[in-house]
Design a protein around this motif. Structure first.
Motif, mmCIF file in Angstrom:
data_model
loop_
_atom_site.group_PDB
_atom_site.id
_atom_site.type_symbol
_atom_site.label_atom_id
_atom_site.label_comp_id
_atom_site.label_asym_id
_atom_site.label_seq_id
_atom_site.Cartn_x
_atom_site.Cartn_y
_atom_site.Cartn_z
ATOM 1 N N GLY A 44 0.794 -1.219 0.000
ATOM 2 C CA GLY A 44 0.000 0.000 0.000
ATOM 3 C C GLY A 44 0.825 1.267 0.000
ATOM 4 O O GLY A 44 0.285 2.368 0.128
ATOM 5 N N HIS A 45 2.160 1.126 -0.157
ATOM 6 C CA HIS A 45 3.031 2.300 -0.217
ATOM 7 C C HIS A 45 3.919 2.190 -1.450
ATOM 8 O O HIS A 45 4.380 1.101 -1.809
ATOM 9 N N VAL A 46 4.166 3.327 -2.085
ATOM 10 C CA VAL A 46 4.918 3.353 -3.330
ATOM 11 C C VAL A 46 6.323 2.788 -3.120
ATOM 12 O O VAL A 46 6.987 3.077 -2.126
ATOM 13 N N TYR A 47 6.751 1.956 -4.053
ATOM 14 C CA TYR A 47 8.045 1.281 -3.954
ATOM 15 C C TYR A 47 9.197 2.281 -3.924
ATOM 16 O O TYR A 47 9.112 3.364 -4.533
ATOM 17 N N GLU A 72 -2.037 6.074 -0.948
ATOM 18 C CA GLU A 72 -1.198 5.211 -0.110
ATOM 19 C C GLU A 72 -1.903 4.854 1.201
ATOM 20 O O GLU A 72 -2.741 5.589 1.708
ATOM 21 N N GLY A 73 -1.528 3.693 1.728
ATOM 22 C CA GLY A 73 -2.108 3.217 2.987
ATOM 23 C C GLY A 73 -3.295 2.306 2.809
ATOM 24 O O GLY A 73 -3.899 1.858 3.787
ATOM 25 N N LYS A 78 -9.712 0.014 4.996
ATOM 26 C CA LYS A 78 -10.780 -0.258 4.036
ATOM 27 C C LYS A 78 -11.232 1.032 3.350
ATOM 28 O O LYS A 78 -11.528 1.035 2.150
ATOM 29 N N LEU A 79 -11.274 2.143 4.118
ATOM 30 C CA LEU A 79 -11.669 3.421 3.536
ATOM 31 C C LEU A 79 -10.683 3.859 2.459
ATOM 32 O O LEU A 79 -11.085 4.276 1.359
ATOM 33 N N LYS A 80 -9.382 3.767 2.759
ATOM 34 C CA LYS A 80 -8.379 4.158 1.773
ATOM 35 C C LYS A 80 -8.401 3.224 0.564
ATOM 36 O O LYS A 80 -8.114 3.650 -0.556
#
Length: 395
Positions: A44-47, A72-73, A78-80
């Motif tokens: 969920g976070h950019v490499y 991200e996140g 669930k919301l993100k």
């Protein structure tokens, strides 16, 4: 030469069959471009090495990659996750408006939300381009399986979305035969064709894991999440009464790993080994050290329709399979004589079948290896599947 736009939430450097598919299209003479996120799956976070730019262009193996920003996140919220789905549609349509006219067709690779297809639907309507959707995660079943409620506002929205995507598709491809009946409910007149996963060839390396060969080794390898049903696997394992030394090896990481470790510790479940995540090119070495490969899925009907990607890896290794599942997995395992299956929600049955796998594996391991090889050469042959897809796209 035909120019193809692939729309996918994931793409290199993220893992996925879509990478191999795109490379194969280039090898066969097609011009391929991809519309996708900045790489971030599954954490969920950019490499590292990438930036969460609103829009960027990258070149890889002769493929032009159009990347859009990710929320991200989403891996832990669930919301993100919902916001990320929405952002892909909004930003994807914006880019589609700029580039969509230049392609001969659009191909949607759907392993997560069906909303990923909406930029493709936009191109289909605005520029009159053929649209093909390859479904690996069947909606609405997958939505409900992950805890979303079956309430009127959501069900109405999902039904509208599903019909919109599939009605605008010129042809629908599915990774599981059991998906066909689900799609027919929404679009009985649209052509649907079975196009399963295939084994992605890669150079394999010796791993740092050396299993204890004095034990009979059961091994699970893959993502560790709710869908894998590993809690019931462990509850069943706790009830076993083996007369030989055994081990249950769990290879991988995921959202359920912490709770599974706590379950093992809380209940003092013996002979369970969590090895962590290993690169895909090392997993085969671990599986080959094993006696039985464990393939579980949660009991939700939608999840049970899937044919998980790890199946092809298991078949390639050629070891007996313990399927803690019904539906697609049970059909493949039992009809082809590859192993034994147990009901996913019954720890007592799981325990009994764990024990039955020992004599089965000892007696049938050579036959299983040959049957697995033949299945890969027929039902899951890469050349046949890609040729089937390209034949559909060329009509």
């Amino acid at each position: 030469m035909k120019r193809i736009l692939i729309i996918s939430e994931i793409f290199h450097p993220e893992s996925g069959l879509v990478n191999d598919f795109a490379i194969e299209l280039v090898r066969r003479g097609y011009e391929v471009e991809v519309l996708t996120h900045q790489p971030s799956y599954p954490g969920g976070h950019v490499y590292p090495g990438y930036h969460n730019d609103k829009y960027s262009v990258e070149h890889w193996n002769g493929i032009v990659i159009h990347r859009i920003a990710v929320v991200e996140g989403y891996g832990s919220s669930k919301l993100k996750k919902i916001l990320n789905y929405r952002a892909f549609v909004r930003r994807g349509k914006h880019i589609a408006k700029r580039i969509g006219e230049s392609y001969d067709c659009v191909f949607v690779y759907q392993t997560g939300p069906l909303t990923v297809a909406l930029p493709g639907v936009y191109i289909k309507k605005k520029f009159k381009k053929p649209l093909f959707v390859w479904t690996f995660d069947i909606w609405p079943d997958a939505v409900y399986a992950y805890g979303f409620p079956r309430i009127a506002p959501l069900t109405l929205f999902l039904n509208h979305l599903i019909r919109k995507v599939y009605r605008n598709s010129d042809h629908i491809l599915v990774s599981s035969r059991k998906f066909i009946e689900s799609i027919r409910v929404y679009v009985p007149d649209r052509p649907v064709t079975y196009a399963p996963n295939w084994l992605v060839e890669e150079t394999h390396k010796v791993s740092g894991v050396r299993l204890d060969t004095s034990r009979f080794n059961f091994t699970f390898a893959g993502n560790i999440s709710k869908a894998q049903n590993l809690e019931n696997v462990l509850l069943g394992w706790a009830k076993t009464r083996f007369v030989i030394p055994v081990a249950l090896n769990i290879i991988g990481e995921g959202s359920s790993l912490k709770s599974l470790r706590e379950l093992v510790e809380r209940r003092s479940i013996p002979n369970v080994y969590f090895w962590g995540r290993y690169p895909s090119d090392q997993v085969e070495d671990i599986l080959r050290q094993s006696d039985v490969l464990v393939l579980p899925l949660m009991a939700d009907p939608g999840i049970q329709k899937t044919e998980p990607f790890k199946l092809q890896t298991y078949l390639h290794v050629g070891k007996p399979i313990f399927g803690i599942a019904y539906g697609s997995i049970q059909d493949i395992v039992e009809m082809n004589g590859l192993g034994i299956c147990a009901a996913p929600n019954h720890p007592d049955e799981i325990a009994a079948k764990f024990q039955e796998m020992v004599p089965f594996a000892e007696k049938c391991h050579k036959e299983v290896a040959e049957r697995s090889r033949m299945l890969l050469l027929s039902r899951f042959d890469k050349e046949q599947i890609i040729s089937r897809i390209l034949s559909i796209m060329s009509k």
